[in-house]
Every structure is written in structure tokens, then in C-alpha cells.
Design a protein around this motif. Structure first.
Motif, mmCIF file in Angstrom:
data_model
loop_
_atom_site.group_PDB
_atom_site.id
_atom_site.type_symbol
_atom_site.label_atom_id
_atom_site.label_comp_id
_atom_site.label_asym_id
_atom_site.label_seq_id
_atom_site.Cartn_x
_atom_site.Cartn_y
_atom_site.Cartn_z
ATOM 1 N N PRO A 71 0.927 -0.936 -0.079
ATOM 2 C CA PRO A 71 0.195 0.065 -0.108
ATOM 3 C C PRO A 71 0.955 1.312 -0.093
ATOM 4 O O PRO A 71 1.870 1.214 0.591
ATOM 5 N N ALA A 72 0.428 2.335 -0.823
ATOM 6 C CA ALA A 72 1.298 3.539 -0.686
ATOM 7 C C ALA A 72 1.287 3.998 0.733
ATOM 8 O O ALA A 72 0.414 4.186 1.269
ATOM 9 N N PRO A 73 2.413 4.711 0.827
ATOM 10 C CA PRO A 73 2.678 5.430 2.258
ATOM 11 C C PRO A 73 1.591 6.627 2.531
ATOM 12 O O PRO A 73 1.598 7.191 3.366
ATOM 13 N N ALA A 74 1.400 7.267 1.304
ATOM 14 C CA ALA A 74 0.589 8.661 1.518
ATOM 15 C C ALA A 74 -0.499 8.627 0.687
ATOM 16 O O ALA A 74 -0.716 7.741 -0.423
ATOM 17 N N GLY A 75 -0.937 9.932 0.551
ATOM 18 C CA GLY A 75 -2.228 10.130 -0.451
ATOM 19 C C GLY A 75 -1.804 10.364 -1.743
ATOM 20 O O GLY A 75 -0.889 10.524 -2.281
ATOM 21 N N PHE A 76 -3.211 10.352 -2.586
ATOM 22 C CA PHE A 76 -2.804 10.765 -3.892
ATOM 23 C C PHE A 76 -2.798 12.419 -4.080
ATOM 24 O O PHE A 76 -3.293 13.160 -3.449
ATOM 25 N N ASP A 77 -1.875 12.649 -5.055
ATOM 26 C CA ASP A 77 -1.521 14.028 -5.366
ATOM 27 C C ASP A 77 -2.693 14.411 -6.475
ATOM 28 O O ASP A 77 -2.605 14.795 -7.402
ATOM 29 N N LEU A 78 -3.811 15.138 -5.541
ATOM 30 C CA LEU A 78 -4.701 15.657 -6.424
ATOM 31 C C LEU A 78 -4.585 16.736 -7.068
ATOM 32 O O LEU A 78 -4.942 17.094 -8.034
ATOM 33 N N LEU A 79 -3.955 17.928 -6.452
ATOM 34 C CA LEU A 79 -3.383 19.014 -7.093
ATOM 35 C C LEU A 79 -2.542 18.630 -8.516
ATOM 36 O O LEU A 79 -2.763 19.381 -9.473
ATOM 37 N N GLY A 80 -1.719 17.771 -8.177
ATOM 38 C CA GLY A 80 -0.833 17.525 -9.334
ATOM 39 C C GLY A 80 -1.676 16.933 -10.601
ATOM 40 O O GLY A 80 -1.233 17.057 -11.742
ATOM 41 N N ALA A 81 -2.800 16.118 -10.079
ATOM 42 C CA ALA A 81 -3.538 15.521 -11.360
ATOM 43 C C ALA A 81 -4.243 16.499 -11.807
ATOM 44 O O ALA A 81 -4.418 16.793 -13.366
ATOM 45 N N PHE A 82 -4.937 17.461 -11.206
ATOM 46 C CA PHE A 82 -5.738 18.584 -11.877
ATOM 47 C C PHE A 82 -4.741 19.513 -12.834
ATOM 48 O O PHE A 82 -5.108 19.759 -13.735
ATOM 49 N N GLY A 83 -3.510 19.894 -12.207
ATOM 50 C CA GLY A 83 -2.441 20.672 -12.912
ATOM 51 C C GLY A 83 -2.267 19.820 -14.250
ATOM 52 O O GLY A 83 -2.336 20.503 -15.394
ATOM 53 N N LEU A 84 -1.817 18.561 -14.190
ATOM 54 C CA LEU A 84 -1.501 17.904 -15.296
ATOM 55 C C LEU A 84 -2.396 17.978 -16.358
ATOM 56 O O LEU A 84 -2.417 17.990 -17.612
ATOM 57 N N GLY A 85 -3.951 17.679 -15.609
ATOM 58 C CA GLY A 85 -5.063 17.494 -16.658
ATOM 59 C C GLY A 85 -5.032 18.697 -17.335
ATOM 60 O O GLY A 85 -5.396 18.754 -18.610
ATOM 61 N N ALA A 86 -5.262 20.037 -16.610
ATOM 62 C CA ALA A 86 -5.305 21.279 -17.375
ATOM 63 C C ALA A 86 -4.249 21.458 -18.458
ATOM 64 O O ALA A 86 -4.707 21.887 -19.299
ATOM 65 N N ALA A 87 -3.092 21.262 -18.052
ATOM 66 C CA ALA A 87 -1.943 21.432 -18.953
ATOM 67 C C ALA A 87 -2.388 20.564 -20.065
ATOM 68 O O ALA A 87 -2.056 21.210 -21.362
#
Length: 486
Positions: free
Chosen positions: A193-209
Motif C-alpha cells: 500500500p502507498a505510504p501517503a495520499g494521492f496528489d490531487l493537485l498534481g492530477a488537476f494541474g497535469l490534466g489542465a496542461a
């Protein structure tokens, strides 16, 4: 202790995952035979109808890296099943659509399912024995070409003989079938299991770009390359990507680990992937037009949509035929050599097109597509092997998804560049401007040049002296299973 799987079980798993890749890739060419009919079907303009294709492209670009990261966090098999859900839902929405808006929404949902391919490739690393991993990756990679090639005759035959809605009901049924097979027969990956949460801001940023970049590239010809909308979107993409990169380098658990992506082996493979994606897509834009243009032009072959699809289908199947040969070459010489060789074969195929264009037989174009797609089959099987040879097992899906994104960007840029070339080099035919013979030759020569550049880039990829093991035991921790140094 090395993990072993029965040969029959391994073959079944690879076959199921490849079928999933074929179904996902099928959606990319599913609506091609309907393009001319869409404005009439939904009482809209041709420009608005083009969103039926653009929506899938944009959604796939945004979803692919997100699905990869979630696969690394929560399990690739689980995310495979999750990716099939929007593909199924989107197919049903499209089948029931009576206007353009729900059709575009359904196509966008179908695009969200494109994470199936990189997730399937990454899952192979966890569930297939090391000695079969190379050939399995090659077969899974080839499924993209098979699905795309079969989509043309499949959709043309159905559209000509029954309702276009049947296309989407068939895909929905296939998605259900693949999901059931994965749930019943494909083992889960052993992922910590991943040690931390999902990078939601990074996902939105890459998606917008990505939306800004691909929307500007795909609609630039319609809006005008010097228009405010096109330049504004491309400029926004540059700014957003810069800000996103700054964020990803500072967040604790990024969507895409740019430090891993910057490793020379990964970076150069991704550069080669953009170029191969460009070269692969160029001929798929040119050859169908040459097959369908009227014979009266002097270079068109006057084939129907169904006949065109049938002439194109063997090229996609050739990718599957070549995939085990490419795997053997990778095992003997390394995937870097396979990628360089495949890129050179793609360039050779484009070179063969020069004396073929303008002849009155489709057989020459068939040879061109067979050679080009043979090279693509070699190249597509080598790319994931190079990527997985340089990243930790805990980041396999994320890295493969990013590599798939690079190919998609190459294809999008190819569509824009080839579109400009064919729009500028035209001839008058009965009052209509059609791409000229010189335009098609120029487009194919561009593909040849890009293929040669891809071969050079692949040849200079710095591969680590000690390659990590392609698979690990189920109980091994990701960090222990793969040790990659660039």
C-alpha cells in the motif's frame, strides 16, 4: 524464491490483458466511418461533430497518468477493472445518444478507459514469470495496433449493414466480457500500500496542461494557428506545465516522480516514444485517404470505407505477428537495439511509399503499412521494457502510463503537422480542394525523417550496466524487488 506460473495460466492471463488492450484501442477508431455522417445524425456542423473524436483524445490523455499512479497505489488489477467501468458506461451513453452533447460525453467516458493498456503492461511484471515477461509485454503492446486496425473494418461493416448504435453496444458487451475474465482469472498484483495520499493537485494541474496543449494542437487547423484561442491555449499549456513540474518536484508523493522520469534511460525512451508515436500516426492519416480518393485524381484508388478498412487491417495484425520476434531480439541484444531497429523499419516503410504513391494498385500501400507497422510492433514492445528496466517496481504503472502519454502526444502533434501539410498542398478537383499527390509524398517523407530521428535517439539511450530483474517474488518489497540506477 522465483515465482512460477503454469504455462497455460500465464498464456491465459496475457491473452485476457491483450484482449482488454484491443477493446480499449478499438474505441479510438470506432467512429472513423461515421465522421462524414455525424453532422447529419446530430443536426450539427462538421466542426462541432469533430468533438466526438477530440473528447476521447483529451480524456485519455488526462486519465492515463492518473490511472497509472492509482494502479501503483491501490493495485493494477483493481484499477484495470475500474478503468473498464467508464469505458462500459461511455459506450452505453453513446449507444443511447440522440444529440451531440451526450455523444461527446460518452466518448469522453470511453477515453477514460485508455488506462487499460499501460496498466495491463505493468501488471504483467507482477504476475508473469521472468522468462516470459519480454514476449508478454510485446504482445500486450501490440494489442494497441490490433485494436486500432480492426476498428476500421469492424465499424465500417456494422455501420454499412445495420445501425451505428450497434457499434457501441458491441463495445459495451466486450467491456463486460473482459471485466468478467479479469475478475475471474487474472491474479492480483502484490503491491505494498502507498505510504501517503494521492496528489490531487498534481492530477488537476497535469490534466489542465494536457487539455490546453492537445486542444490547441488538435483544433489549431480549424481555429487558425495564429488565432488568439490557439496561441492562448498553447501558451497556457507551457505555463501550466512549468508550474506543475515545480509542484511535482516539491510534493512528497507526486503524481509523476520527475526525478525518476529524468533518469537518462527513462528520459531518452520517452523522447523516442514521442517520435515513434508521430511516425506511427502519420501513415495512418495518409494511407486511408489515398485508398478512398477517387481514381480520377490520378493517385486515389477509389476504395469504399469497408474496403479501405480491410486493406488497413493486416497492418495492425502484423504488429501482433512481429511482437514475439521483437521480444527475442530484446532478449538477445536488449530492448534498446529493438527500439532502434523498429524505428529504422518504420522509416524504411515510409521510404517505400515514394515510388508507390500514384500507382493504380492498393497492394503497394499494403506493403507500406505492413512494413511500417512491423517496425511499430518492434518499437512498442521495447519501450515498456526499457522503462521498467529503470524504475522501481512500486512506480511501474505510473512510469508506463507516462510513457503511453508521450506516444499520444506524438500522435497528436503528428495529426496537426500532417494536417497542415495536406491542407497547404492541395489540388482542385471538381471545385473541391483535395490534398495533392505532392502533399501526400511530403507527409510520408516527414514520417520517414521522424522515424530516422527516433532510431538515432534510441541508439544513444544510456542503458544501465546492471538491469533490474523484470519480476520479483510476491512477497518482495518493491524497493527490494528492483534496484535501478541511471
Amino acid at each position: 524464491m522465483e515465482r512460477t506460473e503454469p504455462a497455460a495460466r500465464t498464456g491465459g492471463v496475457v491473452g485476457i490483458l491483450a484482449l482488454g488492450g484491443i477493446v480499449a484501442a478499438l474505441t479510438q477508431t470506432l467512429v472513423v466511418p461515421l465522421i462524414a455522417e455525424l453532422p447529419k445524425l446530430f443536426d450539427t456542423t462538421a466542426s462541432n461533430a469533430s468533438w466526438v473524436i477530440t473528447a476521447t483524445l483529451l480524456a485519455a490523455a488526462v486519465a492515463t497518468p492518473v490511472a497509472g499512479r492509482l494502479g501503483d497505489m491501490y493495485g493494477k488489477r483493481r484499477m484495470l477493472l475500474a478503468s473498464l467501468a467508464p469505458l462500459l458506461l461511455g459506450s452505453v451513453v453513446c449507444a443511447l445518444s440522440t444529440s451531440l452533447l451526450p455523444m461527446v460525453a460518452g466518448r469522453a467516458l470511453q477515453g477514460l478507459g485508455m488506462g487499460v493498456v499501460p496498466l495491463g503492461i505493468s501488471l504483467l511484471r507482477d504476475v508473469v514469470p521472468a522468462e516470459k515477461l519480454g514476449s508478454s509485454i510485446a504482445i500486450m503492446s501490440a494489442s494497441m495496433g490490433v485494436g486500432g486496425a480492426l476498428g476500421l473494418p469492424f465499424s465500417a461493416a456494422i455501420a454499412e449493414n445495420t445501425s451505428w448504435r450497434v457499434l457501441f453496444w458491441v463495445v459495451a458487451a466486450l467491456a463486460v466480457g473482459v471485466g468478467a475474465l479479469i475478475a475471474a482469472l487474472v491474479p492480483g498484483d502484490h503491491n505494498r500500500p502507498a505510504p501517503a495520499g494521492f496528489d490531487l493537485l498534481g492530477a488537476f494541474g497535469l490534466g489542465a496542461a494536457l487539455v490546453c496543449l492537445l486542444l490547441g494542437v488538435s483544433k489549431g487547423a480549424d481555429w487558425g494557428w495564429g488565432s488568439g484561442r490557439t496561441l492562448g491555449l498553447l501558451g497556457a499549456a507551457v505555463v501550466l506545465l512549468a508550474v506543475w513540474g515545480w509542484w511535482e518536484l516539491r510534493v512528497k508523493d507526486p503524481l509523476v516522480d520527475l526525478r525518476v522520469t529524468a533518469r537518462p534511460q527513462v528520459l531518452m525512451t520517452n523522447v523516442a516514444s514521442v517520435l515513434v508515436g508521430f511516425a506511427m500516426y502519420a501513415q495512418s492519416l495518409v494511407v486511408p485517404q489515398l485508398l478512398q480518393l477517387p481514381k480520377a485524381t490520378g493517385y486515389g484508388l477509389g476504395q469504399s470505407m469497408l474496403a479501405m478498412g480491410l486493406w488497413m487491417a493486416p497492418a495492425g495484425l502484423m504488429m501482433m505477428v512481429m511482437s514475439p520476434i521483437g521480444a527475442k531480439l530484446s532478449a538477445a541484444k536488449g530492448p534498446k537495439v529493438t527500439l532502434a531497429f523498429g524505428s529504422f523499419v518504420v522509416a524504411l516503410g515510409y521510404g517505400l511509399s515514394v515510388p508507390v504513391i500514384g500507382t493504380d494498385s492498393p497492394w503497394g500501400l499494403l506493403v507500406v503499412t505492413l512494413v511500417c507497422n512491423s517496425g511499430v510492433g518492434f518499437a512498442y514492445g521495447a519501450m515498456p521494457a526499457l522503462i521498467m528496466g529503470a524504475v522501481p517496481q512500486s512506480e511501474t504503472a505510473s512510469a508506463n502510463s507516462f510513457n503511453t502519454l508521450m506516444r499520444s502526444i506524438g500522435s497528436s502533434v503528428s495529426a496537426a503537422v500532417i494536417g497542415v501539410v495536406l491542407a497547404q498542398l492541395t489540388t482542385d478537383f471538381g471545385g473541391y480542394a483535395l490534398p495533392s499527390e505532392s502533399g501526400f509524398r511530403t507527409a510520408m517523407l516527414i514520417g520517414c525523417g521522424v522515424g530516422l530521428v527516433a532510431a538515432v535517439v534510441a541508439a544513444v539511450i544510456p542503458v544501465a550496466a546492471t538491469a533490474p530483474r523484470p519480476s520479483a517474488t510476491p512477497d518482495a518489497a518493491p524497493e527490494d524487488a528492483v534496484e535501478a540506477k541511471a
